[in-house]
Motif scaffolding. Structure first.
Motif, short mmCIF file in Angstrom:
data_model
loop_
_atom_site.label_atom_id
_atom_site.label_comp_id
_atom_site.label_asym_id
_atom_site.label_seq_id
_atom_site.Cartn_x
_atom_site.Cartn_y
_atom_site.Cartn_z
N UNK A 180 89.34 35.33 -37.85
CA UNK A 180 90.56 36.29 -37.35
C UNK A 180 90.31 37.76 -37.87
N UNK A 181 89.22 37.91 -38.30
CA UNK A 181 89.02 39.33 -38.76
C UNK A 181 88.62 40.06 -37.62
N UNK A 182 89.19 41.42 -37.25
CA UNK A 182 89.22 42.39 -36.09
C UNK A 182 88.85 43.70 -36.62
N UNK A 183 87.87 44.36 -36.09
CA UNK A 183 87.51 45.54 -36.38
C UNK A 183 88.84 46.55 -36.04
N UNK A 184 89.37 47.25 -37.08
CA UNK A 184 90.71 47.94 -36.86
C UNK A 184 90.60 48.91 -35.77
N UNK A 185 89.43 49.61 -35.38
CA UNK A 185 89.38 50.62 -34.61
C UNK A 185 89.21 50.07 -33.18
N UNK A 186 89.18 48.64 -32.98
CA UNK A 186 88.97 48.02 -31.42
C UNK A 186 90.33 47.07 -31.27
N UNK A 187 91.62 47.45 -31.94
CA UNK A 187 92.59 46.59 -31.89
C UNK A 187 93.19 46.57 -30.36
N UNK A 188 92.76 47.64 -29.62
CA UNK A 188 93.27 47.50 -28.55
C UNK A 188 92.61 46.82 -27.42
N UNK A 234 87.94 35.15 -33.23
CA UNK A 234 87.62 33.63 -33.55
C UNK A 234 86.03 33.78 -33.04
N UNK A 235 85.83 34.59 -31.99
CA UNK A 235 84.62 34.54 -31.12
C UNK A 235 83.11 34.51 -32.20
N UNK A 236 83.12 35.52 -32.92
CA UNK A 236 82.03 35.64 -33.75
C UNK A 236 81.95 34.37 -34.60
N UNK A 237 83.03 34.04 -35.41
CA UNK A 237 83.20 32.96 -36.05
C UNK A 237 82.71 31.57 -35.48
N UNK A 238 83.05 31.53 -34.34
CA UNK A 238 82.80 30.26 -33.76
C UNK A 238 81.07 30.60 -33.47
N UNK A 268 81.27 48.97 -43.04
CA UNK A 268 82.10 48.46 -44.15
C UNK A 268 82.56 47.05 -43.07
N UNK A 269 82.60 47.16 -41.64
CA UNK A 269 83.05 46.12 -41.09
C UNK A 269 82.02 44.89 -40.48
N UNK A 270 80.57 45.42 -40.68
CA UNK A 270 79.54 44.48 -40.53
C UNK A 270 79.68 43.09 -41.42
N UNK A 271 79.91 43.31 -42.86
CA UNK A 271 80.05 42.20 -43.83
C UNK A 271 81.02 41.27 -43.34
N UNK A 272 82.17 41.78 -42.51
CA UNK A 272 83.48 40.69 -42.33
C UNK A 272 83.43 40.33 -41.01
N UNK A 326 100.91 37.06 -45.88
CA UNK A 326 99.95 36.29 -45.12
C UNK A 326 100.52 35.21 -44.32
N UNK A 327 102.06 34.89 -44.54
CA UNK A 327 102.51 33.98 -43.69
C UNK A 327 102.87 34.87 -42.48
N UNK A 328 103.22 36.01 -42.43
CA UNK A 328 103.69 37.03 -41.45
C UNK A 328 102.31 37.12 -40.46
N UNK A 329 101.20 37.35 -41.20
CA UNK A 329 99.92 37.57 -40.52
C UNK A 329 99.48 36.41 -39.66
N UNK A 330 99.69 35.14 -40.37
CA UNK A 330 99.26 33.86 -39.85
C UNK A 330 100.32 33.73 -38.35
N UNK A 331 101.51 33.98 -38.49
CA UNK A 331 102.54 34.20 -37.44
C UNK A 331 102.05 35.04 -36.24
N UNK A 332 101.69 36.18 -36.69
CA UNK A 332 101.29 37.07 -35.72
C UNK A 332 99.89 36.58 -35.11
N UNK A 333 99.01 35.98 -35.85
CA UNK A 333 97.54 35.24 -35.25
C UNK A 333 98.08 34.23 -34.47
N UNK A 334 98.90 33.38 -34.65
CA UNK A 334 99.44 32.28 -33.98
C UNK A 334 99.90 32.54 -32.53
N UNK A 335 100.67 33.68 -32.70
CA UNK A 335 101.17 34.23 -31.26
C UNK A 335 100.13 34.78 -30.81
N UNK A 336 99.24 35.53 -31.13
CA UNK A 336 98.14 36.08 -30.39
C UNK A 336 97.12 34.90 -29.77
#
Length: 493
Positions: A444-452, A458-462, A435-439, A265-275
């Motif tokens: 910070x959740x992103x659809x894995x097939x659209x990582x490119x 944060x957009x849909x959360x906002x 499986x992605x619609x519910x999340x 989780x810490x590694x993921x937070x570091x990555x999200x912070x950089x992104x």
């Protein structure tokens, strides 16, 4: 950092496997020890039962019919034959049993019952006239006897076996009273057995013990008792240990898993912070670049003399500042923990005018063909926070463009019914799997097939936070490859 996490992950897995292996080895050892304890307890019960049965035999000797009395004499001698080099002093046990008629010795009619004193008198007379009595004489070589006391006990057991033979049925009846069900066999060995013999089979699923006990050592007769140990009884003995071991094992494993999960989780937070920082810089560059161009234009007197150019520069400056303000508002709203904390400035305004303004300000990529349509021809007046609703629609439109192919078609529909405003945005984009619609509304959740596709998740959360701040709802229907439809409802009461 990634390499270090992989090393920690591998070490954690190895530690869990090693711990479980050690725990399994320890539990197996404890299980075998519990079987040994249980065997010792069962052995003690069986020995007590055999002793009780021997006492019963002594009290119930099978005396032949008639008034005959018995007198047994035991003796132990040594064969000192110097020619026998193997056993120059072999031990010989002698058992002589004399039979006499008490009535005849006392000259008393047979139909009379003897008193105890008369029986003792007859026994004394018999001892004095022992050579005149009928007798049987047995001898046994007992060189392998541990002690002389064992030989005397064996001679008495021999006499008891003559008077009252040992039976498997008799011993079984005694064991049944002790709740012990076993297979009992009476056998004759090749050699004399002087002590009880206990054999254990520590099978994990079918533990078993065999007890071999001599009942007439001189005749090499033994009783063999086979007893299958119930596994459930052994587990009951070690139940406290099992429960404690299970609790400790689960706690340690959970701690290890929690530790590695925290690191991830810490590694993921570091990555999200950089992104997040990278995306924020990218988003801020565009309005800042626009402002720099406008400021540079203000230094050009010839451009300022042209009123049309001057108004265009001022308009671009206002748009850039509005973009910066909207972006910082979004950042501020994301930091709120509850939607109730988001400040609202609800006013009435034209929904169509707001949508046209949002569409006009939307950045359209040069490499995509984008067609945005407002389906209704008529206009409606809506009550909401103008800036927040503009941000909602801007985000939905930008997402439709971002997650679509080169030819983008977006339809915007709206209506007001029963004091509820409904706005829907439909596109022909990539779509979202079930499986992605519910999340997709999770932070910070992103659809894995659209990582490119660049983004922070944060957009849909906002959007959801702003809609819920209006006491509204947002729903999505989508199929992969067939586009998506986002529907927003905002109460007007």
């Amino acid at each position: 950092m990634e390499r270090r996490i992989k090393i920690i992950y591998i070490i954690t897995i190895v530690s869990i496997i090693a711990f479980l292996s050690m725990q399994a080895y320890w539990l197996n050892s404890r299980y075998e020890y519990s079987i040994t304890e249980y065997c010792a307890a069962v052995n003690e019960k069986i020995m007590t039962a055999i002793k009780a049965y021997r006492n019963y035999q002594s009290e119930n000797k099978n005396i032949p019919p008639g008034d005959y009395r018995y007198n047994t004499r035991y003796s132990l001698s040594y064969n000192r034959d110097i020619n026998k080099y193997d056993s120059p002093n072999s031990k010989i046990a002698h058992i002589t049993t004399y039979v006499f008629d008490a009535h005849k010795l006392l000259s008393i009619p047979r139909n009379r019952q003897l008193t105890k004193e008369q029986e003792e008198e007859a026994n004394n007379i018999a001892l004095n006239k022992i050579k005149d009595l009928d007798y049987t004489d047995c001898t046994f070589e007992v060189n392998n006897a541990p002690k002389e006391s064992d030989i005397w006990d064996a001679m008495r057991d021999f006499e008891l076996e003559v008077y009252s033979p040992f039976t498997a049925e008799g011993l079984d009846s005694v064991l049944q009273r002790e709740d012990i069900t076993a297979h009992i066999t009476v056998a004759t060995l090749d050699t004399m057995l002087w002590q009880n013999k206990l054999e254990q089979q520590k099978s994990f699923t079918s533990p078993h013990i065999r007890i071999t006990s001599p009942f007439s050592t001189l005749e090499k007769k033994v009783v063999i008792i086979d007893y299958d140990i119930p596994v459930s009884n052994v587990i009951k003995i070690m139940m406290d240990t099992l429960i404690l071991s299970t609790i400790i094992s689960l706690l340690l494993i959970l701690c290890l898993i929690w530790q590695i999960s925290t690191i991830f989780k810490q590694n993921r937070l570091d990555k999200m912070r950089n992104d997040f920082v990278s995306t924020m810089i990218h988003e801020l560059k565009r309005p800042i670049a626009t402002l720099k161009m406008c400021v540079s234009g203000l230094n050009n007197q010839r451009m300022l003399e042209n009123s049309e150019t001057r108004n265009e520069i001022l308009s671009d400056s206002r748009d850039a500042l509005d973009s910066l303000s909207a972006y910082f508002t979004k950042l501020r709203d994301i930091t709120f923990n509850k939607v109730e904390q988001i400040p609202l400035n609800a006013t009435r305004f034209s929904l169509r005018d707001m949508l046209e303004d949002v569409i006009a300000k939307t950045h359209l990529p040069s490499y995509k063909s984008v067609d945005i349509k407002i389906i209704p021809d008529d206009d409606v007046t809506i009550k909401a926070d103008f800036i927040h609703l503009s941000n909602i629609m801007s985000n939905l439109i930008e997402n439709s463009i971002k997650y679509s192919s080169d030819n983008v078609e977006i339809d915007i529909d709206y209506r007001i019914a029963d004091n509820i405003a409904t706005i829907s945005v439909t596109d022909n984009g990539f779509g979202i799997s079930a499986k992605d619609i519910s999340r997709i509304f999770d932070k910070y959740y992103r659809v894995t097939s659209h990582n490119n596709v660049p983004g922070m998740g944060l957009g849909l959360t906002y959007i959801k936070m702003l809609v819920e701040a209006h006491n509204g709802t947002i729903n999505v229907s989508s199929k992969p490859g067939q586009g998506s439809t986002f529907t927003i409802t905002i109460p007007q009461a």
